[in-house]
Motif scaffolding. Structure first.
Motif, PDB file in Angstrom:
ATOM      1  N   GLY A   1      58.116  34.375  82.827  1.00  0.00           N
ATOM      2  CA  GLY A   1      58.875  35.228  81.731  1.00  0.00           C
ATOM      3  C   GLY A   1      58.827  36.627  82.240  1.00  0.00           C
ATOM      4  O   GLY A   1      60.110  37.160  82.414  1.00  0.00           O
ATOM      5  N   VAL A   2      57.882  37.180  82.756  1.00  0.00           N
ATOM      6  CA  VAL A   2      58.050  38.725  82.852  1.00  0.00           C
ATOM      7  C   VAL A   2      58.743  38.838  84.180  1.00  0.00           C
ATOM      8  O   VAL A   2      59.559  39.844  84.540  1.00  0.00           O
ATOM      9  CB  VAL A   2      56.613  39.111  83.156  1.00  0.00           C
ATOM     10  N   ALA A   3      58.480  37.787  85.341  1.00  0.00           N
ATOM     11  CA  ALA A   3      59.336  38.086  86.385  1.00  0.00           C
ATOM     12  C   ALA A   3      60.783  37.982  86.232  1.00  0.00           C
ATOM     13  O   ALA A   3      61.550  38.862  87.129  1.00  0.00           O
ATOM     14  CB  ALA A   3      58.915  36.892  87.397  1.00  0.00           C
ATOM     15  N   PHE A   4      61.186  37.336  85.164  1.00  0.00           N
ATOM     16  CA  PHE A   4      62.700  37.433  84.861  1.00  0.00           C
ATOM     17  C   PHE A   4      63.030  38.654  84.644  1.00  0.00           C
ATOM     18  O   PHE A   4      64.092  39.254  84.859  1.00  0.00           O
ATOM     19  CB  PHE A   4      62.930  36.235  84.036  1.00  0.00           C
ATOM     20  N   PHE A   5      62.501  39.140  83.327  1.00  0.00           N
ATOM     21  CA  PHE A   5      62.838  40.310  83.063  1.00  0.00           C
ATOM     22  C   PHE A   5      62.634  41.812  83.789  1.00  0.00           C
ATOM     23  O   PHE A   5      63.319  42.749  83.563  1.00  0.00           O
ATOM     24  CB  PHE A   5      62.040  40.802  81.478  1.00  0.00           C
ATOM     25  N   GLN A   6      61.541  41.685  84.973  1.00  0.00           N
ATOM     26  CA  GLN A   6      61.668  42.523  85.684  1.00  0.00           C
ATOM     27  C   GLN A   6      62.930  42.870  86.695  1.00  0.00           C
ATOM     28  O   GLN A   6      63.210  43.924  87.174  1.00  0.00           O
ATOM     29  CB  GLN A   6      60.383  42.287  86.595  1.00  0.00           C
ATOM     30  N   LYS A   7      63.613  41.797  86.919  1.00  0.00           N
ATOM     31  CA  LYS A   7      64.542  41.764  87.849  1.00  0.00           C
ATOM     32  C   LYS A   7      65.898  41.779  86.920  1.00  0.00           C
ATOM     33  O   LYS A   7      67.112  41.981  87.529  1.00  0.00           O
ATOM     34  CB  LYS A   7      64.827  40.565  88.392  1.00  0.00           C
ATOM     35  N   SER A   8      65.798  41.989  85.736  1.00  0.00           N
ATOM     36  CA  SER A   8      67.098  41.824  84.652  1.00  0.00           C
ATOM     37  C   SER A   8      67.440  43.293  83.799  1.00  0.00           C
ATOM     38  O   SER A   8      68.072  43.288  83.041  1.00  0.00           O
ATOM     39  CB  SER A   8      67.048  40.477  83.639  1.00  0.00           C
ATOM     40  N   ASP A   9      66.537  44.335  84.193  1.00  0.00           N
ATOM     41  CA  ASP A   9      66.998  45.463  83.779  1.00  0.00           C
ATOM     42  C   ASP A   9      66.794  45.279  81.950  1.00  0.00           C
ATOM     43  O   ASP A   9      67.525  45.909  81.288  1.00  0.00           O
ATOM     44  CB  ASP A   9      68.270  46.070  83.944  1.00  0.00           C
ATOM     45  N   LEU A  10      65.445  44.700  81.766  1.00  0.00           N
ATOM     46  CA  LEU A  10      65.445  44.681  79.951  1.00  0.00           C
ATOM     47  C   LEU A  10      63.909  45.012  80.204  1.00  0.00           C
ATOM     48  O   LEU A  10      62.958  44.423  79.918  1.00  0.00           O
ATOM     49  CB  LEU A  10      65.414  43.045  79.750  1.00  0.00           C
TER      50      LEU A  10
ATOM     51  N   GLU B   1      68.297  30.346  69.730  1.00  0.00           N
ATOM     52  CA  GLU B   1      67.873  31.850  69.521  1.00  0.00           C
ATOM     53  C   GLU B   1      67.279  31.979  68.041  1.00  0.00           C
ATOM     54  O   GLU B   1      66.331  32.579  67.883  1.00  0.00           O
ATOM     55  CB  GLU B   1      68.621  33.016  69.855  1.00  0.00           C
ATOM     56  N   ALA B   2      67.981  31.313  67.222  1.00  0.00           N
ATOM     57  CA  ALA B   2      67.622  31.484  65.559  1.00  0.00           C
ATOM     58  C   ALA B   2      66.069  30.554  65.604  1.00  0.00           C
ATOM     59  O   ALA B   2      65.358  31.275  64.875  1.00  0.00           O
ATOM     60  CB  ALA B   2      68.528  30.641  64.833  1.00  0.00           C
TER      61      ALA B   2
ATOM     62  N   ASP C   1      70.720  25.269  81.656  1.00  0.00           N
ATOM     63  CA  ASP C   1      70.460  26.181  82.922  1.00  0.00           C
ATOM     64  C   ASP C   1      70.331  27.643  82.439  1.00  0.00           C
ATOM     65  O   ASP C   1      71.203  28.552  83.320  1.00  0.00           O
ATOM     66  CB  ASP C   1      71.015  25.836  83.773  1.00  0.00           C
ATOM     67  N   ASP C   2      70.254  28.143  81.515  1.00  0.00           N
ATOM     68  CA  ASP C   2      70.274  29.479  80.837  1.00  0.00           C
ATOM     69  C   ASP C   2      69.187  30.090  81.025  1.00  0.00           C
ATOM     70  O   ASP C   2      67.827  29.926  80.528  1.00  0.00           O
ATOM     71  CB  ASP C   2      70.384  29.159  79.296  1.00  0.00           C
ATOM     72  N   GLU C   3      68.960  31.007  81.813  1.00  0.00           N
ATOM     73  CA  GLU C   3      67.818  31.626  82.499  1.00  0.00           C
ATOM     74  C   GLU C   3      67.085  32.630  81.471  1.00  0.00           C
ATOM     75  O   GLU C   3      65.952  32.972  81.150  1.00  0.00           O
ATOM     76  CB  GLU C   3      68.076  32.377  83.735  1.00  0.00           C
ATOM     77  N   MET C   4      68.135  33.199  80.729  1.00  0.00           N
ATOM     78  CA  MET C   4      67.590  34.257  79.681  1.00  0.00           C
ATOM     79  C   MET C   4      66.876  33.256  78.512  1.00  0.00           C
ATOM     80  O   MET C   4      65.778  33.768  78.013  1.00  0.00           O
ATOM     81  CB  MET C   4      68.744  34.995  78.873  1.00  0.00           C
ATOM     82  N   ALA C   5      67.495  32.168  78.018  1.00  0.00           N
ATOM     83  CA  ALA C   5      66.736  31.453  77.014  1.00  0.00           C
ATOM     84  C   ALA C   5      65.378  30.742  77.586  1.00  0.00           C
ATOM     85  O   ALA C   5      64.482  30.748  76.756  1.00  0.00           O
ATOM     86  CB  ALA C   5      67.885  30.339  76.876  1.00  0.00           C
ATOM     87  N   LEU C   6      65.408  30.322  78.942  1.00  0.00           N
ATOM     88  CA  LEU C   6      64.279  29.906  79.671  1.00  0.00           C
ATOM     89  C   LEU C   6      63.175  31.090  79.644  1.00  0.00           C
ATOM     90  O   LEU C   6      61.815  30.595  79.092  1.00  0.00           O
ATOM     91  CB  LEU C   6      64.615  29.443  80.989  1.00  0.00           C
ATOM     92  N   ALA C   7      63.232  31.963  80.015  1.00  0.00           N
ATOM     93  CA  ALA C   7      62.449  33.175  80.014  1.00  0.00           C
ATOM     94  C   ALA C   7      62.150  33.625  78.787  1.00  0.00           C
ATOM     95  O   ALA C   7      60.860  33.628  78.386  1.00  0.00           O
ATOM     96  CB  ALA C   7      63.121  34.321  80.689  1.00  0.00           C
ATOM     97  N   LEU C   8      62.814  33.460  77.496  1.00  0.00           N
ATOM     98  CA  LEU C   8      62.376  33.620  76.195  1.00  0.00           C
ATOM     99  C   LEU C   8      61.637  32.452  75.606  1.00  0.00           C
ATOM    100  O   LEU C   8      60.418  32.838  75.207  1.00  0.00           O
ATOM    101  CB  LEU C   8      63.643  33.731  75.228  1.00  0.00           C
ATOM    102  N   PHE C   9      61.645  31.371  75.860  1.00  0.00           N
ATOM    103  CA  PHE C   9      61.011  30.323  75.634  1.00  0.00           C
ATOM    104  C   PHE C   9      59.583  30.293  76.451  1.00  0.00           C
ATOM    105  O   PHE C   9      58.572  29.944  75.944  1.00  0.00           O
ATOM    106  CB  PHE C   9      61.713  29.170  76.411  1.00  0.00           C
ATOM    107  N   GLN C  10      59.419  30.720  77.681  1.00  0.00           N
ATOM    108  CA  GLN C  10      58.290  30.729  78.354  1.00  0.00           C
ATOM    109  C   GLN C  10      57.419  32.020  77.857  1.00  0.00           C
ATOM    110  O   GLN C  10      56.123  31.467  77.688  1.00  0.00           O
ATOM    111  CB  GLN C  10      58.691  31.099  79.916  1.00  0.00           C
TER     112      GLN C  10
ATOM    113  N   HIS D   1      61.999  46.640  78.087  1.00  0.00           N
ATOM    114  CA  HIS D   1      61.355  46.511  76.913  1.00  0.00           C
ATOM    115  C   HIS D   1      60.782  45.117  76.656  1.00  0.00           C
ATOM    116  O   HIS D   1      59.402  44.999  76.426  1.00  0.00           O
ATOM    117  CB  HIS D   1      62.221  46.579  75.331  1.00  0.00           C
ATOM    118  N   TYR D   2      61.364  44.026  77.299  1.00  0.00           N
ATOM    119  CA  TYR D   2      60.768  42.809  77.507  1.00  0.00           C
ATOM    120  C   TYR D   2      59.263  42.943  78.518  1.00  0.00           C
ATOM    121  O   TYR D   2      58.329  42.252  78.247  1.00  0.00           O
ATOM    122  CB  TYR D   2      61.799  41.956  78.004  1.00  0.00           C
TER     123      TYR D   2
END
Length: 290
Positions: free
Chosen positions: A268-277, A203-204, A236-245, A279-280
């Protein structure tokens, strides 16, 4: 209710602790959770608050100190809906935003008490939460004030140090003091590497890549994002993968590679749509729409 249990010590009532709070609600001395507005907090009426303050002022000093200590400790350490190294102005659920706004007075009181008692960890934790609250509504002197407060206190906790540095780094960008940003983003990477925490290191690199992207240094951004992608896939970190995408997709978008950008951003947007985020979802959805 969790705060009441920790601060007021309802253990003397045992399993009846919840009944005590329910009785106060039934007698209209406090307001219960408002589920219609998605709030799970209890609200004390103003005249009851004034009465309680007068009663407490008449109690002995040792009792008042212990009460303040328990209050400060709770709000310094409470996890407000997933406070971790991913949280930033663009990374918060609507519930977290409401909690930070609702707990402002408690966080300020905890921060001040921690400073009076030289509890540096409490000061840094509460100041960071207050800074995050102000960053949601845009960069402001109030945000800077709390970051300065956190910076002034020494802490050996690498996660807290990392959060202070990244707030300062993004603050330097938002306040047009970009000459400070390179050093601060580098410090964030170094502190993360000292911990050996792979997710924090990734993340850094990711947040520095975002800044490089803003500056138009797309090659540098791609180089920084490479280890982020490797970490996400290997762990297999979904959050990190979505951020990378979305970060890689944003670089591709700015370079004019529409097809690559679209594919990455949609994932990436598909992940954030189902994750209550939200702002992303809004932020990257706008890029995708363009």
């Amino acid at each position: 209710f969790e705060a009441a249990e920790e601060v007021l010590d309802l253990s003397q009532w045992g399993a009846m602790g919840g009944d005590v709070v329910a009785a106060l609600v039934d007698h209209s001395l406090i307001r219960g959770p408002d589920w219609a507005s998605h709030s799970d907090e209890f609200q004390m009426l103003d005249f009851i608050r004034v009465y309680a303050a007068k009663r407490m002022a008449g109690m002995n000093k040792a009792f008042r100190f212990e009460l303040h200590r328990r209050h400060a400790k709770f709000y310094a350490n409470v996890n407000l809906d997933g406070w971790d190294f991913y949280c930033r102005w663009s990374r918060a659920s609507a519930q977290r935003v409401r909690r930070l706004h609702g707990e402002r007075e408690n966080l300020i009181a905890a921060c001040q008490f921690g400073q009076e008692c030289n509890e540096s960890g409490w000061v840094v934790r509460t100041a960071l939460k207050l800074a995050e609250r102000h960053q949601y509504v845009g960069w402001s002197p109030e945000h800077r004030r709390w970051i300065v407060r956190a910076k002034e206190m020494e802490t050996n906790d690498p996660l807290l140090r990392w959060n202070v540095i990244r707030h300062r780094a993004w603050g330097s960008v938002e306040s047009s003091k970009n000459h400070r940003a390179p050093k601060l983003f580098r410090q964030a990477v170094i502190v993360a590497q000292e911990t050996g925490h792979e997710a924090m290191i990734a993340e850094a690199y990711g947040i520095e890549a975002e800044w490089r992207t803003v500056c138009g240094a797309y090659d540098d951004a791609d180089e920084l994002l490479a280890p982020c992608g490797r970490y996400a896939e290997e762990n297999d970190d979904e959050m990190a993968l979505a951020l990378f995408q979305v970060r890689t997709g944003t670089v591709a978008f700015l370079r004019g590679d529409v097809s690559k950008s679209r594919a990455l951003l949609e994932q990436g947007v598909a992940f954030f749509q189902k994750s209550d985020l939200p702002h992303y979802e809004i932020r990257f959805g706008q890029i995708l729409a363009e």
